[in-house]
Design a protein around this motif. Sequence first.
Motif, short mmCIF file in Angstrom:
data_model
loop_
_atom_site.label_atom_id
_atom_site.label_comp_id
_atom_site.label_asym_id
_atom_site.label_seq_id
_atom_site.Cartn_x
_atom_site.Cartn_y
_atom_site.Cartn_z
N ARG A 1 -11.09 22.81 -0.94
CA ARG A 1 -12.11 23.80 -0.44
C ARG A 1 -11.46 24.67 0.70
O ARG A 1 -10.51 24.33 1.36
CB ARG A 1 -13.45 23.52 0.03
N ASP A 2 -12.00 25.77 1.13
CA ASP A 2 -11.66 26.59 2.35
C ASP A 2 -11.57 25.56 3.58
O ASP A 2 -12.04 24.64 3.94
CB ASP A 2 -12.62 27.67 2.57
N GLY A 3 -10.19 25.80 4.09
CA GLY A 3 -10.00 25.16 5.33
C GLY A 3 -9.26 23.99 5.16
O GLY A 3 -8.44 23.20 5.82
N ILE A 4 -8.96 23.35 3.94
CA ILE A 4 -8.17 22.22 3.67
C ILE A 4 -7.02 22.44 3.09
O ILE A 4 -6.37 23.44 2.22
CB ILE A 4 -8.90 21.45 2.41
N ASP A 5 -5.99 21.86 3.67
CA ASP A 5 -4.52 21.94 3.69
C ASP A 5 -3.72 20.91 3.17
O ASP A 5 -2.65 20.85 2.97
CB ASP A 5 -3.66 22.71 4.72
N ARG A 6 -4.49 19.79 3.19
CA ARG A 6 -3.94 18.31 2.78
C ARG A 6 -4.97 17.77 2.16
O ARG A 6 -6.18 17.31 2.73
CB ARG A 6 -3.40 17.73 4.03
N CYS B 1 -8.68 15.96 3.34
CA CYS B 1 -9.57 15.50 2.44
C CYS B 1 -8.93 14.18 2.18
O CYS B 1 -7.91 14.18 1.54
CB CYS B 1 -10.14 16.20 1.56
N GLU B 2 -9.59 13.10 2.56
CA GLU B 2 -8.91 11.89 1.83
C GLU B 2 -9.96 11.39 0.64
O GLU B 2 -11.08 11.52 0.64
CB GLU B 2 -8.97 10.65 2.80
N ILE B 3 -9.18 11.16 -0.31
CA ILE B 3 -9.74 10.63 -1.43
C ILE B 3 -9.95 9.26 -1.24
O ILE B 3 -8.82 8.46 -1.57
CB ILE B 3 -9.10 10.78 -2.98
N ALA B 4 -11.01 8.72 -0.72
CA ALA B 4 -11.08 7.14 -0.16
C ALA B 4 -11.55 6.44 -1.26
O ALA B 4 -10.69 5.27 -1.41
CB ALA B 4 -12.36 7.16 0.65
N TYR C 1 -1.21 9.17 -10.24
CA TYR C 1 -1.51 10.02 -8.99
C TYR C 1 -0.10 10.89 -8.66
O TYR C 1 -0.44 12.01 -8.55
CB TYR C 1 -1.65 9.19 -7.77
N GLN C 2 0.97 10.28 -9.17
CA GLN C 2 1.98 11.24 -8.89
C GLN C 2 2.19 12.32 -10.21
O GLN C 2 2.50 13.18 -9.80
CB GLN C 2 3.45 10.06 -9.07
N ARG C 3 1.80 11.94 -11.62
CA ARG C 3 1.95 12.95 -12.47
C ARG C 3 0.48 14.13 -12.04
O ARG C 3 0.82 15.12 -12.57
CB ARG C 3 1.18 12.13 -13.60
N THR C 4 -0.33 13.74 -11.37
CA THR C 4 -1.21 14.84 -11.06
C THR C 4 -0.89 15.47 -9.70
O THR C 4 -1.59 16.50 -9.48
CB THR C 4 -2.73 14.04 -10.77
N GLY C 5 0.23 15.38 -9.13
CA GLY C 5 0.89 16.05 -8.27
C GLY C 5 0.91 15.56 -6.96
O GLY C 5 1.48 16.09 -5.98
N VAL D 1 0.75 -1.14 0.06
CA VAL D 1 -0.06 0.01 0.06
C VAL D 1 0.84 1.32 -0.08
O VAL D 1 1.87 1.37 0.76
CB VAL D 1 -0.96 0.09 1.21
N THR D 2 0.66 2.16 -0.96
CA THR D 2 1.46 3.29 -1.08
C THR D 2 0.42 4.47 -0.50
O THR D 2 -0.48 4.58 -1.04
CB THR D 2 1.96 3.57 -2.52
N HIS D 3 0.90 5.44 0.34
CA HIS D 3 0.09 6.65 0.79
C HIS D 3 0.77 7.79 0.24
O HIS D 3 1.98 7.98 0.08
CB HIS D 3 0.16 6.65 2.24
N LEU D 4 -0.05 8.58 -0.67
CA LEU D 4 0.38 9.75 -1.21
C LEU D 4 -0.53 11.04 -0.54
O LEU D 4 -1.72 10.88 -0.44
CB LEU D 4 -0.06 9.75 -2.86
N GLU D 5 0.13 12.26 -0.85
CA GLU D 5 -0.48 13.64 -0.44
C GLU D 5 -0.10 14.43 -1.29
O GLU D 5 0.64 14.53 -2.10
CB GLU D 5 -0.12 13.70 1.14
N MET D 6 -1.02 15.66 -1.24
CA MET D 6 -0.83 16.87 -1.83
C MET D 6 -1.03 17.70 -0.82
O MET D 6 -1.91 17.91 0.00
CB MET D 6 -1.88 17.00 -2.92
N LEU D 7 -0.29 18.86 -0.71
CA LEU D 7 -0.11 19.76 0.49
C LEU D 7 -0.44 21.32 0.14
O LEU D 7 -0.58 22.14 0.90
CB LEU D 7 1.09 19.82 1.23
N GLU D 8 -0.75 21.25 -1.34
CA GLU D 8 -1.17 22.58 -1.69
C GLU D 8 -1.97 22.36 -3.03
O GLU D 8 -1.88 21.49 -3.69
CB GLU D 8 -0.07 23.66 -2.12
N ALA D 9 -2.97 23.15 -3.16
CA ALA D 9 -3.88 22.77 -4.36
C ALA D 9 -3.47 23.18 -5.57
O ALA D 9 -2.42 24.17 -5.87
CB ALA D 9 -5.20 23.97 -4.39
#
Length: 192
Positions: free
Chosen positions: A134-139, A104-107, A156-160, A15-23
């Motif tokens: 959306r407002d208030g989301i930072d991850r 926000c988790e994209i479940a 997913y990596q290509r999309t940031g 399982v690989t966990h990925l994140e985006m820290l800015e829009a």
Amino acid sequence: MTLTNVPKGHVATIVTHLEMLEAPILAETESSLSMIYWPNPDVDQYLALFRKVGEPWLWISRLLMNRNELEAILRQPTTEISLIRKGEHIVGFAELDFRETGQCEIAFFGLVPDMNGKGHGDWMMSQVLKKAWRDGIDRVWLHTCTQDSPRALPFYQRTGFRIFGQEIGTMEDPRLAGLFPETAGPHVPLLS
């Protein structure tokens, strides 16, 4: 390297966990698909769509879940599910989880098998990220695994998204447990 035997009747997965820290700056993409909000989905309809989208990848988490527990998740005001449509046909869905403040988790994110590999993923991810950031989301974060499409992680990596962790595990093979036909997940070895 440490190797561990996978017991017969089980499946190993990374399982690989990925994140985006800015829009991200999202490019406008065109699609013949549309996305609509699905308020209060019926559990049986949800599970039928979950199975339709996830069977090739051996998605089982929601199939194993207690019905009342799943219904509680689907009814949470912090759970948002959108249907992906092609005309009148439902061809996928995205599920966003806003339970954790500021995140926000994209479940779940997926299309039915005959829609995969046709370039719809870029449009779909763009739509999902517009809803997630959306407002208030930072991850915004998600996870994928070796049972998913081999194209998922690079997509997913290509999309940031950036990798922040990995886990290794095993589970009972859902094909041998009767949840899916043995033809499901042909990219995953069947150790019967």
